[in-house]
Scaffold this motif. Structure first.
Motif, PDB file in Angstrom:
ATOM      1  N   LEU A  43       0.822  -1.211   0.000  1.00 60.82           N
ATOM      2  CA  LEU A  43       0.000   0.000   0.000  1.00 60.82           C
ATOM      3  C   LEU A  43       0.860   1.268   0.000  1.00 60.82           C
ATOM      4  O   LEU A  43       0.639   2.164  -0.831  1.00 60.82           O
ATOM      5  CB  LEU A  43      -0.984  -0.028   1.165  1.00 60.82           C
ATOM      6  N   PRO A  44       1.865   1.391   0.873  1.00 60.33           N
ATOM      7  CA  PRO A  44       2.763   2.548   0.741  1.00 60.33           C
ATOM      8  C   PRO A  44       3.509   2.577  -0.596  1.00 60.33           C
ATOM      9  O   PRO A  44       3.760   3.658  -1.143  1.00 60.33           O
ATOM     10  CB  PRO A  44       3.740   2.392   1.915  1.00 60.33           C
ATOM     11  N   THR A  45       3.857   1.398  -1.124  1.00 57.28           N
ATOM     12  CA  THR A  45       4.529   1.349  -2.422  1.00 57.28           C
ATOM     13  C   THR A  45       3.627   1.935  -3.500  1.00 57.28           C
ATOM     14  O   THR A  45       4.069   2.725  -4.355  1.00 57.28           O
ATOM     15  CB  THR A  45       4.917  -0.094  -2.770  1.00 57.28           C
ATOM     16  N   ALA A  46       2.346   1.579  -3.476  1.00 62.30           N
ATOM     17  CA  ALA A  46       1.405   2.131  -4.442  1.00 62.30           C
ATOM     18  C   ALA A  46       1.212   3.629  -4.215  1.00 62.30           C
ATOM     19  O   ALA A  46       1.154   4.420  -5.173  1.00 62.30           O
ATOM     20  CB  ALA A  46       0.072   1.400  -4.340  1.00 62.30           C
ATOM     21  N   TRP A  47       1.108   4.027  -2.957  1.00 62.57           N
ATOM     22  CA  TRP A  47       0.917   5.448  -2.629  1.00 62.57           C
ATOM     23  C   TRP A  47       2.091   6.267  -3.167  1.00 62.57           C
ATOM     24  O   TRP A  47       1.888   7.317  -3.799  1.00 62.57           O
ATOM     25  CB  TRP A  47       0.794   5.599  -1.116  1.00 62.57           C
TER      26      TRP A  47
END
Length: 394
Positions: free
Chosen positions: A164-168
């Motif tokens: 999720l942080p990677t996508a963000w």
């Protein structure tokens, strides 16, 4: 304890390994309650074996309950529920003070010329035992672990560990103008979240591209326009035609080094895998070749003056890129390992929202016991049984 260990190409096994223990005052021991298989774990399963040794413990997407803390850890206590970021950062060095946590100077693997150490991810990143196990030793626990509420299923919080942080970060790097168009190549777990985050952060139009029907359908459920690449003769041309004859304002490559449809890159990767590990490691490090079909399509599809954001993992050293075209068209490119803790304070309120604005409860397709991890890896790699995301229960 039981842990998933790497034994060779496409050979992972659950074995008994020594329990982790406190080794430094800033360590914590976490009892793992959920641990996911990441798409980048499949690179270890297939391509990056030369940087592993039999018995290495895999996994970098864990969460659980703190069991024990070292004398230097004051912000955590036994019983706390935590998510463990995949990169290990001290939180206080020159890089960390600039929120470049994936480049932490305290844990940098300088012998290999790499950034911050990672859990469960080869000698290139420190050979740190990973989280697909019953327990995990967490270095620099005074900074790294993310404390989350005791309520809610693990999947409500688990993806803070990586995807999720990677996508963000990928969406932030893409910098799609409000009301603009974002295209996402690859609708695996990171790509799914890229598409949802893109919509949440203001892209008027998000177009997702993949070849797997279940992935396309999942993205469609979240308001994403989808394109089945297997049905297209000219992917960049199709995107350009779909978006005002100019192309998307921003494109995210959420695929990386093992893209489908790149036979020469696959041959090079396979050839490296047939060499003795020492020679293979040298070949990958010095003349490694990625499968670039997706990256090149992204570069050709984005509009002039647009941005290509790369979240998919690449490992090549001599990859040819169309630099003349990139220069002429004024394309910006941003990439890199995710600086997990840089983004988590922005994301956590969305996870606490009962309306689930990022759809985190609609990602996992399979929950399996750790004992079945070898079957889960095989299923995930082959994209069988509608598999999009696997979560393991130790």
């Amino acid at each position: 304890m039981r842990a998933l260990t790497w034994q060779g190409k496409r050979d992972v096994r659950v074995e008994e390994v020594p329990d982790p223990r406190i080794e430094e005052p800033t360590d914590a021991i976490v009892r793992i309650t959920s641990t996911a298989i990441c798409g980048s774990d499949l690179h270890l399963y297939e391509v990056l074996g030369p940087y592993l040794k039999p018995g290495d413990v895999l996994g970098h997407e864990p969460m659980g309950i703190v069991e024990e803390v070292g004398s230097g850890v004051t912000r955590l206590k036994p019983g706390d529920r935590v998510v463990v970021p995949f990169n290990i950062a001290c939180g206080s060095c020159w890089m960390c003070s600039r929120q470049l946590y994936a480049q932490c100077e305290t844990t940098q693997v300088t012998a290999e010329g790499k950034g911050a150490a990672l859990f469960g991810y080869t000698s290139l990143y420190g050979s740190v035992p990973g989280g697909q196990a019953e327990y995990l030793r967490v270095p620099h626990a005074e900074f790294g672990p993310i404390t989350v509420p005791q309520t809610g299923p693990d999947e409500q919080w688990l993806y803070l560990s990586d995807i999720l942080p990677t996508a963000w970060q990928a969406v932030k790097y893409a910098d799609t103008p409000r009301g603009g168009t974002l295209a996402v190549f690859g609708l695996g777990p990171v790509g799914q979240f890229c598409a949802r985050v893109g919509r949440h952060l203001g892209a008027e139009r998000v177009i997702g591209l993949d070849v797997v029907p279940e992935r396309l359908e999942m993205a469609r459920r979240h308001g994403v326009e989808v394109l089945d690449v297997s049905q297209l003769d000219d992917v960049p041309g199709t995107l350009i035609d779909l978006v005002d004859g100019r192309g998307p304002d921003a494109v995210i490559d959420a695929v990386g080094m093992e893209a489908h449809g790149a036979p020469l890159g696959k041959i090079a990767q396979t050839a490296a895998g047939l060499l003795p590990d020492k020679l293979a490691g040298q070949m990958i490090d010095k003349v490694g070749v990625d499968r670039l079909v997706v990256l090149k399509a992204a570069l050709k599809a984005v509009r002039r003056g647009g941005t290509v954001s790369i979240s998919g993992v690449y490992g090549g050293e001599v990859d040819p890129l169309p630099l003349m075209e990139m220069f002429d068209r004024g394309i910006q490119v941003r990439m890199g390992q995710c600086h997990v803790r840089r983004w988590t304070d922005e994301i956590i309120p969305l996870l606490a929202d009962d309306s689930d604005p990022l759809g985190v409860t609609d990602l996992r397709t399979h929950r399996m016991p750790l004992a079945q991890a070898p079957q889960a890896y095989e299923m995930f790699q082959r994209k069988e049984d509608g598999c999009v995301k696997v979560v393991l229960t130790p």
